[in-house]
Write an enzyme that holds these catalytic residues in place. Structure first.
Site, PDB file in Angstrom:
ATOM      1  N   HIS A  93      40.614  -8.851  40.712  1.00 18.35           N
ATOM      2  CA  HIS A  93      41.894  -9.568  40.865  1.00 18.35           C
ATOM      3  C   HIS A  93      42.824  -9.292  39.689  1.00 18.35           C
ATOM      4  O   HIS A  93      43.697 -10.099  39.387  1.00 18.35           O
ATOM      5  CB  HIS A  93      41.676 -11.084  40.984  1.00 18.35           C
ATOM      6  CG  HIS A  93      40.576 -11.471  41.922  1.00 18.35           C
ATOM      7  ND1 HIS A  93      40.792 -11.712  43.268  1.00 18.35           N
ATOM      8  CD2 HIS A  93      39.245 -11.616  41.732  1.00 18.35           C
ATOM      9  CE1 HIS A  93      39.638 -12.020  43.842  1.00 18.35           C
ATOM     10  NE2 HIS A  93      38.675 -11.950  42.938  1.00 18.35           N
ATOM     11  N   LYS A 112      61.570   5.766  24.295  1.00 19.96           N
ATOM     12  CA  LYS A 112      60.721   5.836  25.488  1.00 19.96           C
ATOM     13  C   LYS A 112      59.837   7.073  25.583  1.00 19.96           C
ATOM     14  O   LYS A 112      60.241   8.184  25.259  1.00 19.96           O
ATOM     15  CB  LYS A 112      61.603   5.825  26.735  1.00 19.96           C
ATOM     16  CG  LYS A 112      62.218   4.479  26.987  1.00 19.96           C
ATOM     17  CD  LYS A 112      61.214   3.557  27.617  1.00 19.96           C
ATOM     18  CE  LYS A 112      61.849   2.866  28.785  1.00 19.96           C
ATOM     19  NZ  LYS A 112      60.871   2.289  29.640  1.00 19.96           N
ATOM     20  N   GLU A 115      53.539   8.703  37.709  1.00 19.40           N
ATOM     21  CA  GLU A 115      54.446   8.105  38.694  1.00 19.40           C
ATOM     22  C   GLU A 115      54.688   9.062  39.859  1.00 19.40           C
ATOM     23  O   GLU A 115      54.774   8.642  41.016  1.00 19.40           O
ATOM     24  CB  GLU A 115      55.764   7.724  38.025  1.00 19.40           C
ATOM     25  CG  GLU A 115      55.583   6.558  37.068  1.00 19.40           C
ATOM     26  CD  GLU A 115      56.803   6.338  36.197  1.00 19.40           C
ATOM     27  OE1 GLU A 115      57.281   5.205  36.133  1.00 19.40           O
ATOM     28  OE2 GLU A 115      57.297   7.292  35.567  1.00 19.40           O
TER      29      GLU A 115
END
Ligand code: ARG
Length: 467
Positions: free
Chosen positions: A156, A283, A290
């Protein structure tokens, strides 16, 4: 010359004529079209339709077409060719004259495309299985190298129990080996030759189908000409299998993205496979991951496109089937490009094992072990579960971990607790407790690494034997 113009009185609408062609994409099948055509030519010779000399000239012509396609890519820029079958016929006639037109005797493009697509799919399966062997080896290597490093496992997405990093990496290998196995299964079912099935009812000449099948490395001729010319199950199975592989890669990518976030800090993204932001100078983005996650959607789309195209087609060949080619090619191409990239990524990614260990040491990931301690002292499972739950509640109030409680406090919760509990709660002891086949105890994982390497070796052996 067209392959079918005799009965037509009027020319085709020019826009329709262009639009219905498939040569822009089925040129990808040229290699297989040439192989299958050689097998057919030899069967024509055996049936007495071609003379020995005509056969030689046709085989030489076919070979020359293959060579020209290799040496000059512009050779394929033929804007008259309707499809790859028409292209070969046209080129053959221009190379060896009218005798080239004898090649099509007794066959139909319906059996040809069915054969070419099976050959394409078979070869893609062999390449993808070989790539999967490389990918799996890299995962196992990284697992072996991680040795006794531990990390949290989650259910979970909540901290569950500590596991070996190697155990976690091997979980992905299980998925990829199942994918390889599904591909092998698909290969077994597709490896039958449609050649000699004709347009729908079977060839009109006595062609030796067994001979053509074995020449092309198929195990046997297909059993029914109606089915053989309209069946695309092999493409469907293959692309559906790739879509499952895509799901595995996507789940992996998602987990890597999470683990590379500041919040987890378990892995450092390799710069070689990341990009920056044009706006935010700090960044480093997980682009490879992705895109892998995104491509899984594309592959699933290909599988859906195939399914819906085939749904509702009456027997046998229908031109809708031409639409099965691009999703098949696209899915194969995406997977073939992804796998080496993922292998490269996994090879160099850095695991922050200190952070993983740190995260394993808190969050009550030893609670089930504490309950097991009580079970081993004879306390019934439900009661021990409740007792440790109460201890956790106490810890939450005090903002501490189970091992911060004193023996007296623990005994107030359940008298079976003793001072030997503390060694039971250490991360390494919790890991060692899971000492079953398929569990995370170090000796079990070592054994799993050995067995997994054997499975990868046999996969590699099979993939090479076919290639
Ligand atoms: N280009 C066609 C395809 O991919 C080849 C088969 C054409 N057959 C026909 N009867 N028109 O499906």
């Amino acid at each position: 010359m067209k392959m079918w113009s005799g009965r037509f009185r009027q020319p085709l609408d020019p826009e329709f004529e262009q639009w219905q062609r498939s040569f822009s994409f089925d040129r990808k099948l040229l290699k297989y079209e040439l192989e299958a055509s050689s097998a057919h030519a030899q069967a024509l010779r055996k049936a007495g339709i071609l003379t020995a000399e005509e056969l030689i000239s046709i085989l030489e012509g076919l070979k020359r077409i293959g060579d020209l396609a290799q040496s000059s890519p512009s050779f394929l820029e033929d804007n008259e060719a309707e499809d790859v079958h028409h292209f070969v016929e046209k080129q053959l006639a221009s190379l060896i004259g009218d005798r080239g037109y004898k090649l099509h005797s007794g066959r139909s493009r319906n059996e040809q495309i069915a054969t070419d697509l099976r050959l394409f799919t078979r070869s893609s399966i062999d390449q993808i299985r070989a790539e999967l062997a490389g990918l799996c080896t890299t995962f196992v290597d990284r697992g072996e190298e991680a040795d006794d490093a531990v990390m949290p496992s989650y259910t979970h997405l909540q901290p569950a129990e500590p596991v070996l990093v190697a155990h976690w990496l091997l979980a992905y290998v299980e998925m990829f080996l199942r994918d390889a196995d599904r591909l092998a299964d698909c290969r077994r079912r597709l490896n039958f030759s449609p050649l000699g099935s004709g347009a729908v009812a079977g060839a009109t000449l006595p062609l030796d189908r067994e001979f053509m099948a074995s020449t092309l490395g198929f195990s046997r001729p297909t059993g029914n000409s109606i089915d053989a010319t309209s069946d695309r199950d092999f493409a469907l199975e293959f692309v559906q299998t790739l879509s499952i592989l895509g799901l595995h890669l996507s789940r992996w990518a998602e987990e890597m993205i999470l683990f590379s976030s500041n919040e987890y800090g378990f892995i450092h993204l390799p710069e070689a496979y990341s990009t920056g932001s044009s706006a935010m100078p700090q960044k480093k983005n997980p682009d490879l991951l992705e895109l892998v996650r995104g491509k899984a959607g594309r592959i699933a789309g290909c599988a859906t496109a195939l399914t819906i195209t085939i749904k509702g087609l009456p027997l046998a060949y229908n031109k809708d089937l031409q639409e099965t080619q691009e999703p098949l090619f696209e899915a194969a191409e995406i997977v073939m490009r992804i796998l080496p990239l993922v292998t490269g990524w996994i090879k160099i990614v850095e695991f922050n094992t200190a952070e993983m260990l740190n995260a394993s040491d808190s969050g009550f990931m030893n609670a089930w072990a504490a309950a097991t301690y009580l079970v081993k002292k004879g306390v019934p499972c439900r009661i021990s579960h409740e007792a440790v739950g109460n201890a956790v509640k106490l810890c939450l109030e005090r903002n501490c971990e189970l091992n911060d409680l004193s023996v007296a406090e623990l005994q107030a919760v359940n008298p079976a607790f003793g001072s030997d509990l503390y060694q039971y709660l250490a991360v390494s002891a919790v890991v060692a407790l899971h000492d079953v086949v398929g569990g995370t105890a170090a000796a079990r994982v070592k054994q799993a690494i050995k067995l997994t390497r054997e499975r990868i070796e046999s996969l590699r052996g099979e993939a090479h034997a076919h290639a």
